[in-house]
Design an enzyme around this catalytic site. Structure first.
Site, mmCIF file in Angstrom:
data_model
loop_
_atom_site.group_PDB
_atom_site.id
_atom_site.type_symbol
_atom_site.label_atom_id
_atom_site.label_comp_id
_atom_site.label_asym_id
_atom_site.label_seq_id
_atom_site.Cartn_x
_atom_site.Cartn_y
_atom_site.Cartn_z
ATOM 1 N N PHE A 136 0.851 -1.197 0.000
ATOM 2 C CA PHE A 136 0.000 0.000 0.000
ATOM 3 C C PHE A 136 0.884 1.243 0.000
ATOM 4 O O PHE A 136 0.522 2.279 0.539
ATOM 5 C CB PHE A 136 -0.894 0.027 1.248
ATOM 6 C CG PHE A 136 -1.903 -1.075 1.302
ATOM 7 C CD1 PHE A 136 -2.307 -1.745 0.137
ATOM 8 C CD2 PHE A 136 -2.493 -1.456 2.506
ATOM 9 C CE1 PHE A 136 -3.255 -2.765 0.186
ATOM 10 C CE2 PHE A 136 -3.439 -2.467 2.558
ATOM 11 C CZ PHE A 136 -3.824 -3.132 1.403
ATOM 12 N N CYS A 138 3.691 2.074 -2.769
ATOM 13 C CA CYS A 138 4.412 2.651 -3.899
ATOM 14 C C CYS A 138 3.754 3.946 -4.368
ATOM 15 O O CYS A 138 2.561 3.967 -4.669
ATOM 16 C CB CYS A 138 4.487 1.657 -5.048
ATOM 17 S SG CYS A 138 5.815 0.483 -4.782
ATOM 18 N N ASN A 203 7.566 2.764 3.078
ATOM 19 C CA ASN A 203 7.771 2.657 1.647
ATOM 20 C C ASN A 203 8.436 3.963 1.215
ATOM 21 O O ASN A 203 8.781 4.797 2.038
ATOM 22 C CB ASN A 203 6.434 2.428 0.931
ATOM 23 C CG ASN A 203 6.637 1.763 -0.433
ATOM 24 O OD1 ASN A 203 7.422 2.229 -1.244
ATOM 25 N ND2 ASN A 203 5.910 0.677 -0.700
ATOM 26 N N THR A 204 8.586 4.154 -0.083
ATOM 27 C CA THR A 204 9.376 5.303 -0.543
ATOM 28 C C THR A 204 8.573 6.595 -0.511
ATOM 29 O O THR A 204 7.354 6.594 -0.466
ATOM 30 C CB THR A 204 9.883 5.058 -1.967
ATOM 31 O OG1 THR A 204 8.754 4.767 -2.786
ATOM 32 C CG2 THR A 204 10.873 3.923 -2.006
ATOM 33 N N CYS A 346 41.023 19.140 18.598
ATOM 34 C CA CYS A 346 40.643 20.231 17.690
ATOM 35 C C CYS A 346 41.725 20.442 16.636
ATOM 36 O O CYS A 346 42.915 20.522 16.956
ATOM 37 C CB CYS A 346 40.433 21.520 18.490
ATOM 38 S SG CYS A 346 40.097 22.958 17.450
ATOM 39 N N CYS A 349 39.815 24.078 12.463
ATOM 40 C CA CYS A 349 39.191 24.444 11.185
ATOM 41 C C CYS A 349 38.327 25.695 11.366
ATOM 42 O O CYS A 349 38.069 26.417 10.415
ATOM 43 C CB CYS A 349 38.375 23.298 10.613
ATOM 44 S SG CYS A 349 36.829 22.974 11.472
ATOM 45 N N CYS A 381 26.539 30.077 25.417
ATOM 46 C CA CYS A 381 26.180 28.766 24.849
ATOM 47 C C CYS A 381 24.798 28.325 25.344
ATOM 48 O O CYS A 381 24.542 28.263 26.539
ATOM 49 C CB CYS A 381 27.238 27.734 25.239
ATOM 50 S SG CYS A 381 26.851 26.073 24.635
ATOM 51 N N CYS A 384 22.989 24.062 21.975
ATOM 52 C CA CYS A 384 22.142 23.654 20.841
ATOM 53 C C CYS A 384 22.675 22.460 20.062
ATOM 54 O O CYS A 384 21.965 21.837 19.299
ATOM 55 C CB CYS A 384 21.898 24.826 19.906
ATOM 56 S SG CYS A 384 23.332 25.266 18.890
ATOM 57 N N CYS A 387 27.467 23.117 16.859
ATOM 58 C CA CYS A 387 28.922 23.000 16.689
ATOM 59 C C CYS A 387 29.341 21.540 16.633
ATOM 60 O O CYS A 387 30.156 21.147 15.793
ATOM 61 C CB CYS A 387 29.657 23.745 17.798
ATOM 62 S SG CYS A 387 29.165 23.263 19.459
#
Lengths: 433, 454
Positions: A136, A138, A203-204, A346, A349, A381, A384, A387
């Site tokens: 039921f 597709c 299903n998809t 760390c 970056c 901070c 959340c 980071c």
């Protein structure tokens, strides 16, 4: 070695990994290869009525890729089995006879008439298969003909067809649900009400994968035109996890067996679905991306993890995460975490700083005493997790629960007792002032 | 009639071998390789690679553009900071600049291949004959640029874009400077230096006068009189000599700079003479380029003699490794003290071992001798002030040249003389790097442009 053997609705398989009803289970050759590779079971590619459907001869599949062209999401516009029903039934019979220890479930899709279902169920039952799955789900091609997700989107139809199947067959009935709806609990409740033994999902998902900017049409295309197809693969796993959890924790369907589907790529994905209550998992995209051999990693990984956790059987951890899925209003508002950056890990970056600065709460430094250094400003901070999620190094940024002292951001003490939104003074519906 | 050393000639190899030896040292990335490599970039904030680049190319931005299948956009990003981005992609010591700073070098010891990606983007742009710049309206201002190397080209381009008219005076036949004459051939094959010169000039507004040497054909006072501004980028015209007396009649002794220039301009590499045994003296990039190319030309034994520890070499570890993997023998802590030969040509070099004691650099009595049909000296280049001094008054020269014997400039590459800027290797802050020269030309161009609006 942990025991991976599975008993789902009485359908036994040596491991919980079944190949989903899809191209990999289209025919005897593929199924034979799958069983040899070690797959626990298959859900045979959906059978319909003769004359069989026809597929396009252009591209059926599309994909989105991550870095290094790693496949993240996949879609298809292939229809149900495009071979004569009798050939499929003969092959199913032969395969079940040859591999009696493997799960053999047959997926079905016929028009919503009682006589049609009655007719096909008799023939399917004669193959010796272990169960049926009602497609039921597709969202492409068949739904326009009043089948597939067109049924799955109407709970009353689901209930009706499930009832017919239970009436005309002694086989266990699994209802495969479409995610192309607003609330997955309704179709699941309908399946249960109709007497279905289990649901399988998802299903998809309806999708267009890309647009060809030269031809100005969907990509891939069939002779310049494209259509929506069913989306699956690693990218849909979070959607599937949520839907599985919704059904598992819905009082009306709690305990209804679930065969989980949606982006299972490694053992860990499977374990997560099982922790949310799944009794078996179905895999397709990962096999279509890497071949059947991945079953070795799936089994080995799950079994090693179970040994580490001292789980002897799948039932030992099945559903353990379900009680911990809750609604937002019950989350503990007094639980405070702060990001912590491990300076030894760390690599500087600076992405955490950049995203926090641009899109969050300006809570991470980029310079300390004139040197490039990324540290968390506790007073800014909000915990959340942004980071940590974008950091390229595993475990470099962690969210540390706070229990002692005062939160410099809110000036409130850490470690206050559990309190949620229903008790919060800002909640208009809250009685406590 | 002097005779010629039978062990010093060309034709050591067959034609195919020359082509192989002097082909591309690092073949360019294929599009697939470029995508895979671009995916490795973390797109760092205030990226350390960009900080490490003397021209400050926005490296994360151009790599992201490559990743997003926008190589021309990537090229534009590169050219915005460095108009000679194609040459720099090939000749920059990236392992001590951007790639050393790459956080992946820190994390895994495997930096993103920034140089190779830069080359990928600029190659695509070159092949497409992409012109990323458009000149603004003509200003009527005229600038003379003396020297057509990286600094001069960068300055000329920067000024031309702003609508000024530039004339480049170049003493040699071709523009390009060290990219054309001074760098190992395998780093810039396929006439790349000239392709890039053509690209730089294609902006328009730049007149080139080759074969025009400062102090011979043109003179600084006249240029300062005739132009609104002058930029000197005349490089280092002189080379240091061996520190001991030796016969100047001996054949086979040559400075490495002219050896490389000859090699770079040779139409047929088989015609470039090289000794069977070659001794190169020095420890910088030029020494390595001369040593490796001698080997590639077919020399049987090449020894590089350097007076200090290998760690002290100005050539990067990567360049040192390149020499060693090409079969060059490094003899560190040694200096040549005498040359021997027959009446016509050099046959051997006597060296003394050196050592540092209590911070003092000493030549010891321990000696060894190396057979040599050719001795290439690469012990430093020096600024020659004479062309600048020609017809110039002494007081101005006093102002121009500093205590280290090069031209003194401020942060905007302005000299202490009005209307006169200078950059590249000829200035005291010069770093003997193409990329640093480009930056000097770029900053000088901006400064000159700015001076017009004052």
């Amino acid at each position: 070695m942990a025991d991976l053997s599975t008993n789902f609705l009485g359908i036994k398989s040596p491991n919980p990994f079944w190949l989903a009803s899809a191209p990999p289970t289209d025919r005897e050759t593929n199924v034979e290869r799958a069983f040899r590779a070690g797959w626990g079971g298959v859900v045979w590619k959906t059978l319909g009525e003769d004359p069989h459907v026809v597929n396009v001869s252009g591209p059926r599949y599309g994909a989105i890729h991550g870095g290094d062209r790693r496949l993240l999401g996949f879609n298809n516009i292939e229809l149900i089995s495009d071979r004569p029903l009798e050939i499929n039934l003969q092959e199913i019979t032969a395969m079940k006879r040859k591999w009696p220890d493997r799960a053999m479930v047959v997926s079905l899709m016929v028009p919503c008439e009682e006589k049609n279902w009655e007719a096909i169920l008799k023939r399917v039952e004669a193959t010796g298969c272990d169960g049926i799955e009602l497609n039921f789900g597709c969202p492409h091609g068949m739904s326009e003909r009043g089948m597939g997700s067109a049924v799955g989107q109407v709970p009353e139809y689901i209930e009706m067809v499930a009832r017919w199947c239970k009436k005309y067959s002694r086989l266990p009935v699994i209802v495969k649900l479409t995610p192309n709806i607003t609330d997955i609990r309704y179709p699941a409740r309908a399946a249960k009400k109709g007497g279905a033994d289990a649901v399988s999902l998802i299903n998809t998902i309806n999708s267009i994968m890309a647009v060809d900017l030269d031809r100005m049409c969907p990509d891939p295309h069939i002779d310049g035109k494209g259509t929506h197809g069913g989306f699956c693969g690693p990218a849909v796993k979070p959607i599937a996890l949520n839907m599985v959890a919704e059904i598992a924790r819905d009082p009306e369907t709690a305990g209804l067996p679930i065969s989980a589907i949606g982006g299972v790529t490694t053992w860990r994905d499977a374990a997560e679905f099982m922790a949310l209550g799944a009794g078996s998992v179905q895999v397709c995209t990962a096999a279509m991306t890497y071949g059947f051999k991945i079953i070795e990693e799936l089994c080995s990984g799950l079994s090693q993890w179970m040994d580490r956790k001292q789980y002897k059987s799948l039932d030992d951890f099945r559903g353990l995460a379900v009680p911990n899925v809750t609604n937002w209003q019950f989350l503990n508002l007094n639980y405070v975490v702060k990001a912590e950056i491990n300076q030894d890990l760390c690599i500087s970056c600076g992405r955490c700083h950049q995203v926090c600065e641009d899109t969050s709460h300006q809570a991470i430094t980029k310079m300390v005493n004139g040197v490039r250094k990324f540290t968390v400003k506790e007073e800014e901070c909000v915990g959340c997790n942004l980071c940590a999620t974008i950091c390229p190094i595993e475990n470099c940024i962690t969210m540390v629960p706070q229990s002692q002292g005062i939160d410099p951001r809110t000036k409130l003490p850490y470690g206050r007792p559990y309190a949620n939104w229903t008790q919060h003074p800002h909640n208009p519906a809250c009685a406590v002032k | 009639m002097t005779e010629k050393n039978p062990n010093l000639h060309g034709q050591w190899l067959d034609a195919q071998k020359y082509a192989e030896n002097f082909g591309d040292l690092h073949p360019p990335l294929t599009p697939h390789q470029a995508f895979v490599e671009a995916d490795r970039c973390y797109y760092c904030a205030d990226a350390p690679c960009q900080t490490a680049c003397p021209t400050g190319i926005d490296i994360p931005a151009f790599i992201r553009e490559i990743m997003a299948d926008n190589p021309l956009g990537a090229a534009q990003t590169i050219y915005n900071s460095n108009i000679l981005g194609g040459a720099c992609a090939r000749v920059c010591p990236t392992e001590t600049l951007c790639e050393q700073a790459c956080v992946r070098e820190f994390a895994e010891g495997k930096p993103v291949k920034i140089g190779a990606l830069q080359r990928y983007a600029t190659d695509v742009a070159m092949d497409a004959k992409y012109q990323p710049f458009k000149r603004t309206a003509k200003t009527g201002k005229r600038i003379a640029v003396v020297g057509g190397g990286p600094a001069g080209l960068a300055c000329a381009h920067g000024l031309a874009v702003q609508g000024h008219e530039v004339t480049i005076y170049e003493s040699r036949d071709k523009l390009g400077g060290l990219n054309e004459y001074g760098i190992a051939a395998y780093k810039v094959p396929d006439n790349f230096a000239q392709t890039e010169v053509d690209f730089v000039l294609s902006i328009g507004g730049i007149t080139t006068k080759t074969g025009q040497a400062l102090g011979r054909d043109v003179f600084l006072p006249h240029l300062l009189r005739d132009y609104d501004a002058v930029f000197l980028a005349i490089g280092l015209a002189g080379v240091n000599q061996l520190g001991f007396a030796h016969s100047d009649k001996l054949g086979g002794i040559e400075d490495a700079v002219s050896f490389i220039a000859k090699l770079r301009q040779a139409k047929d590499l088989a015609q470039v003479p090289v000794g069977k045994n070659v001794v190169v003296v020095g420890g910088g990039m030029t020494a390595i380029d001369a040593a490796v190319q001698s080997k590639l030309l077919g020399a049987a034994a090449v020894t590089l003699v350097y007076r200090r520890d290998q760690d002290d070499m100005k050539a990067s570890p990567y360049e040192q490794e390149l020499a060693q993997t090409h079969g060059v023998t490094l003899r560190c802590n040694a200096v040549p003290v005498a040359l021997y030969g027959n009446k016509d040509w050099v046959t051997s070099v006597e060296c003394a071992e050196t050592e540092s004691r209590n911070g003092k650099f000493l030549t010891t009595d321990r000696r060894f001798t190396l057979a040599a049909d050719m001795v290439l000296t690469a012990i430093g280049q020096v600024f020659v002030p004479a062309p600048v001094a020609a017809q110039n008054d002494a007081a101005k020269m006093q102002l121009l040249v500093g205590e280290h014997g090069r031209i003194v400039v401020d942060d905007s590459y302005h000299t202490r003389v009005e209307k006169l800027w200078a950059g590249g290797d000829c200035v005291e802050r010069g770093q003997d790097l193409t990329v640093a020269a480009v930056e000097a030309g770029k900053i000088a161009a901006a400064s000159i442009h700015h001076s017009f609006s004052r």
